[in-house]
Design a protein around this motif. Structure first.
Motif, mmCIF file in Angstrom:
data_model
loop_
_atom_site.group_PDB
_atom_site.id
_atom_site.type_symbol
_atom_site.label_atom_id
_atom_site.label_comp_id
_atom_site.label_asym_id
_atom_site.label_seq_id
_atom_site.Cartn_x
_atom_site.Cartn_y
_atom_site.Cartn_z
ATOM 1 N N UNK A 548 101.314 -12.820 -133.987
ATOM 2 C CA UNK A 548 101.135 -14.963 -133.009
ATOM 3 C C UNK A 548 101.471 -14.857 -132.370
ATOM 4 N N UNK A 549 102.106 -14.300 -131.815
ATOM 5 C CA UNK A 549 101.819 -14.653 -130.011
ATOM 6 C C UNK A 549 100.725 -13.792 -129.360
ATOM 7 N N UNK A 550 100.438 -12.864 -129.856
ATOM 8 C CA UNK A 550 99.045 -12.493 -129.266
ATOM 9 C C UNK A 550 97.421 -13.726 -129.702
ATOM 10 N N UNK A 551 97.798 -14.766 -130.428
ATOM 11 C CA UNK A 551 97.046 -14.311 -131.484
ATOM 12 C C UNK A 551 96.325 -16.195 -130.089
ATOM 13 N N UNK A 552 98.001 -17.051 -130.366
ATOM 14 C CA UNK A 552 98.279 -18.356 -129.022
ATOM 15 C C UNK A 552 97.309 -18.148 -127.702
ATOM 16 N N UNK A 553 97.748 -17.117 -127.578
ATOM 17 C CA UNK A 553 97.564 -16.788 -126.069
ATOM 18 C C UNK A 553 95.989 -16.148 -126.186
ATOM 19 N N UNK A 554 95.301 -16.006 -126.593
ATOM 20 C CA UNK A 554 94.057 -15.390 -126.859
ATOM 21 C C UNK A 554 93.080 -16.667 -127.228
ATOM 22 N N UNK A 555 93.538 -17.659 -128.338
ATOM 23 C CA UNK A 555 93.116 -18.550 -128.795
ATOM 24 C C UNK A 555 92.877 -19.345 -126.769
ATOM 25 N N UNK A 556 94.338 -19.973 -127.157
ATOM 26 C CA UNK A 556 94.665 -20.968 -125.699
ATOM 27 C C UNK A 556 94.776 -22.540 -126.380
ATOM 28 N N UNK A 557 93.679 -23.086 -127.046
ATOM 29 C CA UNK A 557 93.601 -24.161 -127.176
ATOM 30 C C UNK A 557 92.224 -23.467 -129.006
ATOM 31 N N UNK A 558 92.406 -25.334 -129.430
ATOM 32 C CA UNK A 558 92.176 -24.981 -130.872
ATOM 33 C C UNK A 558 91.600 -26.795 -131.001
ATOM 34 N N UNK A 559 90.189 -27.027 -130.908
ATOM 35 C CA UNK A 559 89.356 -28.180 -131.122
ATOM 36 C C UNK A 559 89.862 -28.818 -129.178
ATOM 37 N N UNK A 560 89.893 -28.656 -128.577
ATOM 38 C CA UNK A 560 90.227 -28.694 -127.282
ATOM 39 C C UNK A 560 91.903 -29.794 -126.954
ATOM 40 N N UNK A 561 92.375 -29.040 -128.182
ATOM 41 C CA UNK A 561 93.645 -29.090 -127.558
ATOM 42 C C UNK A 561 94.952 -27.863 -127.465
ATOM 43 N N UNK A 562 95.609 -27.733 -126.279
ATOM 44 C CA UNK A 562 96.170 -27.078 -125.888
ATOM 45 C C UNK A 562 97.218 -26.353 -126.573
ATOM 46 N N UNK A 563 97.692 -25.608 -126.550
ATOM 47 C CA UNK A 563 99.174 -24.578 -127.003
ATOM 48 C C UNK A 563 100.633 -24.665 -126.506
ATOM 49 N N UNK A 564 101.465 -25.098 -126.803
ATOM 50 C CA UNK A 564 101.881 -25.645 -125.714
ATOM 51 C C UNK A 564 103.859 -24.616 -126.231
ATOM 52 N N UNK A 565 104.041 -23.468 -125.576
ATOM 53 C CA UNK A 565 105.386 -22.872 -126.085
ATOM 54 C C UNK A 565 106.123 -23.859 -125.407
ATOM 55 N N UNK A 566 107.342 -24.124 -126.969
ATOM 56 C CA UNK A 566 108.432 -25.253 -126.564
ATOM 57 C C UNK A 566 109.799 -24.547 -125.719
ATOM 58 N N UNK A 567 109.470 -23.354 -125.322
ATOM 59 C CA UNK A 567 110.365 -22.374 -124.348
ATOM 60 C C UNK A 567 110.060 -21.863 -123.055
ATOM 61 N N UNK A 568 109.053 -23.071 -123.267
ATOM 62 C CA UNK A 568 109.024 -23.137 -121.435
ATOM 63 C C UNK A 568 109.212 -24.458 -120.460
ATOM 64 N N UNK A 569 109.692 -24.418 -119.481
ATOM 65 C CA UNK A 569 109.898 -25.437 -118.517
ATOM 66 C C UNK A 569 108.770 -25.972 -118.355
ATOM 67 N N UNK A 570 109.145 -27.472 -118.724
ATOM 68 C CA UNK A 570 107.534 -28.478 -118.543
ATOM 69 C C UNK A 570 107.742 -29.251 -119.912
ATOM 70 N N UNK A 571 108.168 -29.275 -120.381
ATOM 71 C CA UNK A 571 108.024 -29.889 -122.366
ATOM 72 C C UNK A 571 107.835 -31.470 -121.852
ATOM 73 N N UNK A 572 106.475 -32.027 -122.233
ATOM 74 C CA UNK A 572 105.781 -33.380 -122.186
ATOM 75 C C UNK A 572 105.863 -32.991 -123.922
ATOM 76 N N UNK A 573 106.238 -35.106 -123.893
ATOM 77 C CA UNK A 573 106.278 -35.095 -126.200
ATOM 78 C C UNK A 573 105.065 -35.897 -125.975
#
Length: 812
Positions: A548-573
């Motif tokens: 799963x992590x490899x999938x997200x890191x390679x894809x980075x975004x889906x239909x121009x919507x980026x992925x955001x890891x909620x375990x990282x700093x800078x969480x925005x709603x």
């Protein structure tokens, strides 16, 4: 394998094989092979074929051609069918009295005259099929029928395994040949000539051709029925529309009939009995045990139908039942489980090659699939040409790793094969075939996902990670493969990325996810990282698989919507810009209020985290540790540690330290800690070392607990649990300094004597007798065994009679 009813074949097809011995006094015509044929024939035998197993495939193909020629001829001349009723191919392998292995392959096809034997077998690659088609083209309503190829070249593959070959043939009756005679072709592997002579056995075949191979000493393995079965299954199970039978023998134990003779005449004994006299039989109470009947070994001869499974891909998909598809899959791919789905279609490669194919989705993956991540070749693609198996190795054009689990049968009408028919001359079709198979796999899976949710759930359970792997590796088909992936969330058990985007909140410009490989979705849903997201109604993807992590890191975004890891700093709603001014002012006020605690914590935990800030993600938890934008989350750190066994690079160590501690200002624990820090006396007031030490212990437990809850490892687990031990003692009123009894028994002195141990493999164990280790049965007795008395009463409650102890009555 199914056992067929006894075949009514000509006796000569079974008992033949000794033609050489019977032909001593028969006049023979000796012929030399045509110019350069002998030299070319050696090339065929020694160099052309890469595997000598193909000899059986070639001879069966020739037999099929002979039968097909007979069928086509019979459309205009019924007389050719006389002589032998069944249209089939039979194979018999055995070892003769001299120890020589022999294989007899017989067909009841068109047969050959002595002139045709000379022309077709004495000339290398003489195509009797081609000449026949030229003559039959005007009358054959099916075009080329089921003919496979040239007779001559395939026939010479016999010498790959045989020192000598005999071909006995009896041509079919016709107006031109009303009384055909059976002739024999004979030649050795090292001879430059061949002989043609009348068969000394007479016309025993009825019609057709019988090839007898006298095997080389190193080819005796082909007399094994299992070897013959293996070769037929691999190469020829679908090549012939006519049945192929293999002669087998097996031993059975049958009872011996006892001779029951009587000295008296049974009829006379009956006459002596008086009709009025009663016959009394004494029946003994003790019945004697029946003795097991004596048996003897008998040899049972059977003809086994080798190609009973029809080539269903040649039929209209609408005419094939579900059971036929399943049965074909299990028989062809030797899988005891039923397939999940299949797709039956026909098409054109784009280069003029038409084909028919069936793609199967198995119900399981082989254990070796994930154990060999670099292996991408598949042996379950069966490429055929006119129902003759050619190869399972597509070479450079093999399916990618994500698709090599499919089971495929592809049958092309015509392909440019090399002379040995083992490989393709051109790889263009293979490149086209790869694209065609991948296209149909994706279409089939997408159809299942839309139309059959129950079946799709089964597909996801087995191949869910495979689709993620495909999305990472196959950039050309990435979009379609991403559409097949499914993920659990904090709101539902399974969703696609498109469904997730359809559920996003107003202003949300990212796909929230949390990854922790090996965890369970229901546990991950309780993580500190998604407390506020969950409370506010946001959906978060819960990634629990290593891919799963490899999938997200390679894809980075889906239909121009980026992925955001909620375990990282800078969480925005996404709605920060529309937040009321009161909320923004409150955040500033909290930061100012908690500045003493933030500064104190930064100093105390600086060896573990880079910074301490006020959190906007925590609701009930007091604190958490998140990764900075350039740092490793706990899941990535776990993956990196598992993949790197050598020395760690400086960048790896730098990324591990990029952590930030977030505290929840609304937590009573944090509020109490702020008060204690503010109450600490300054240098001028005189420091309270005991209070400082106590707060340091609290800070240590706080940061270590935050690391554990956030998925990280604590720096020193021993120190962590030592502190926990002190805290527990304090809460129970136990002295923190009370020592634990550490008295232990010391080890014995050093043993200077050499060890003299017996190897367990050399120990002789007594033979085990079943039941010998059991204790003899004894009646159950217990010192406190209970008994009770019961009595029967009438309707008025008066006792009727006394019963015995209930333990003595089975009905109680």
């Amino acid at each position: 394998m199914r056992i067929l009813r006894a075949l009514l074949l000509a006796v000569s097809a079974i008992a033949s094989g000794v033609i050489a011995q019977d032909s001593a006094g028969v006049p023979k015509e000796k012929h030399d092979y045509q110019s350069d044929v002998a030299r070319l024939r050696k090339i065929v035998i020694n160099s052309l074929y890469s595997h000598r197993d193909v000899f059986l495939r070639e001879l069966i193909s020739n037999a099929n051609d002979a039968l097909e020629k007979l069928r086509l001829t019979s459309l205009t001349d019924k007389e050719v069918l006389s002589g032998a009723e069944d249209l089939n191919v039979t194979i018999k392998a055995y070892t003769d009295e001299d120890g020589n292995g022999r294989i007899i392959i017989r067909d009841t096809g068109i047969g050959m005259t002595p002139e045709e034997l000379t022309a077709n077998l004495g000339t290398l690659a003489k195509s009797g099929t081609t000449e026949f088609l030229a003559r039959a083209e005007s009358t054959d309503t099916t075009g080329t029928g089921n003919l496979i190829g040239a007779f001559g070249l395939g026939f010479y593959s016999s010498f790959l395994v045989a020192n000598r070959v005999y071909v006995a043939s009896l041509a079919a009756k016709s107006a031109h040949n009303p009384e055909p005679v059976q002739y024999v072709f004979s030649s050795g592997a090292d001879e430059s000539s061949f002989e043609i002579y009348s068969d000394p056995r007479g016309s025993t075949l009825g019609r057709g051709t019988e090839i007898t191979l006298v095997l080389k000493p190193d080819a005796v393995e082909y007399t094994n029925p299992h070897k013959i079965t293996e070769l037929v299954d691999k190469h020829s199970s679908f090549s012939s529309a006519f049945p192929i039978y293999l002669y087998t023998q097996r031993t059975e134990q049958v009872p011996i009939d006892e001779d029951r003779s009587s000295s008296e005449d049974p009829k006379a004994a009956i006459e002596d009995i008086d009709e009025d006299e009663a016959i009394i039989e004494d029946i003994s109470d003790d019945t004697e045990e029946e003795k097991a009947p004596e048996t003897k070994s008998v040899t049972v001869e059977e003809w086994i139908h080798m190609n009973s499974q029809p080539p269903i891909w040649m039929r209209d998909p609408k005419s094939v039942s579900e059971e036929e598809y399943k049965s074909f899959y299990q028989a062809t791919f030797k899988d005891y489980e039923e397939p999940v789905a299949w797709h039956h279609f026909s098409g054109d490669s784009g280069s003029g090659v038409s084909f028919k194919a069936i793609i199967y989705v198995p119900s399981h993956l082989d254990d070796s699939y994930w154990q060999n991540p670099l292996t991408s070749s598949s042996r379950d693609i069966r490429l055929m040409v006119k129902r003759v198996f050619i190869t399972s190795d597509l070479g450079e054009d093999a399916l990618p790793k994500w698709a090599n689990w499919v089971k495929v049968v592809v049958d092309a009408e015509d392909l440019p094969l090399n002379v040995s028919r083992e490989t393709l001359q051109s790889t263009r079709f293979l490149k086209q075939l790869r694209s065609i198979i991948l296209k149909h796999i994706l279409q089939m899976l997408a159809h299942i996902a839309e139309e059959d949710s129950e079946k799709w759930e089964q597909v996801q359970k087995v191949f869910g990670n495979v689709f993620k792997l495909g999305a990472v590796e196959d950039t050309k088909n990435r979009e379609k493969l991403v559409g097949l992936t499914r993920f659990a969330t904090n709101q539902r058990n399974s969703t696609s990325l498109d469904e997730y985007l359809g559920n996003r909140k107003k202003g949300q410009k990212q796909i929230f996810y949390l990854a922790d490989m090996g965890s369970k979705p229901e546990i991950l849903a309780k993580s500190v990282f998604i407390e506020k997201l969950h409370a506010r109604g946001y959906e978060v993807l819960l990634l629990t698989e290593p891919l799963d992590e490899i999938f997200v890191q390679n894809l980075r975004m889906h239909k121009r919507v980026p992925f955001q890891d909620v375990a990282k700093a800078g969480l925005r709603f996404g709605d920060e810009d529309v937040s009321p001014e009161e909320e923004k002012e409150e955040e500033k006020a909290l930061t100012e209020q908690y500045k003493p605690l933030l500064d104190w914590l930064k100093e105390e935990v600086k060896e573990v985290v880079r910074d301490v800030i006020i959190s906007n993600r925590l609701v009930t938890s007091s604190c958490a540790v998140v990764a900075d934008m350039m740092g490793y989350t706990a899941n990535v750190e776990k993956m990196m540690s598992a993949s790197q066994s050598g020395p760690k690079s400086p960048m790896h160590e730098f990324a591990k330290k990029q952590r930030i501690m977030e505290i929840n200002p609304r937590s009573p624990l944090i509020q109490g800690l702020l008060r204690r820090v503010e109450q600490l006396p300054t240098e001028e007031e005189g420091r309270d070392l005991e209070a400082e030490e106590e707060l340091k212990e609290v800070a240590s437990v706080l940061i270590d607990g935050a690391l554990v809850r956030s998925g990280f490892n604590v720096p020193d687990s021993n120190e962590f649990f030592t502190i926990i031990d002190r805290v527990l003692r304090r809460s129970l009123g136990v002295s923190e300094t009370a020592p634990t009894d550490t008295t232990v028994k010391p080890a014995p002195p050093v043993d200077s004597e050499p060890l003299n141990l017996q190897d367990p493999l050399d120990v002789e164990w007594p033979d085990y007798v079943p039941g010998s280790l059991r204790q003899p049965d004894s009646p159950f007795q217990h010192e406190e065994q209970l008994f009770w008395d019961v009595e029967e009463i009438d309707e008025e409650g008066n006792p009727v009679k006394k019963l015995h102890r209930a333990s003595e009555h089975d009905e109680l």
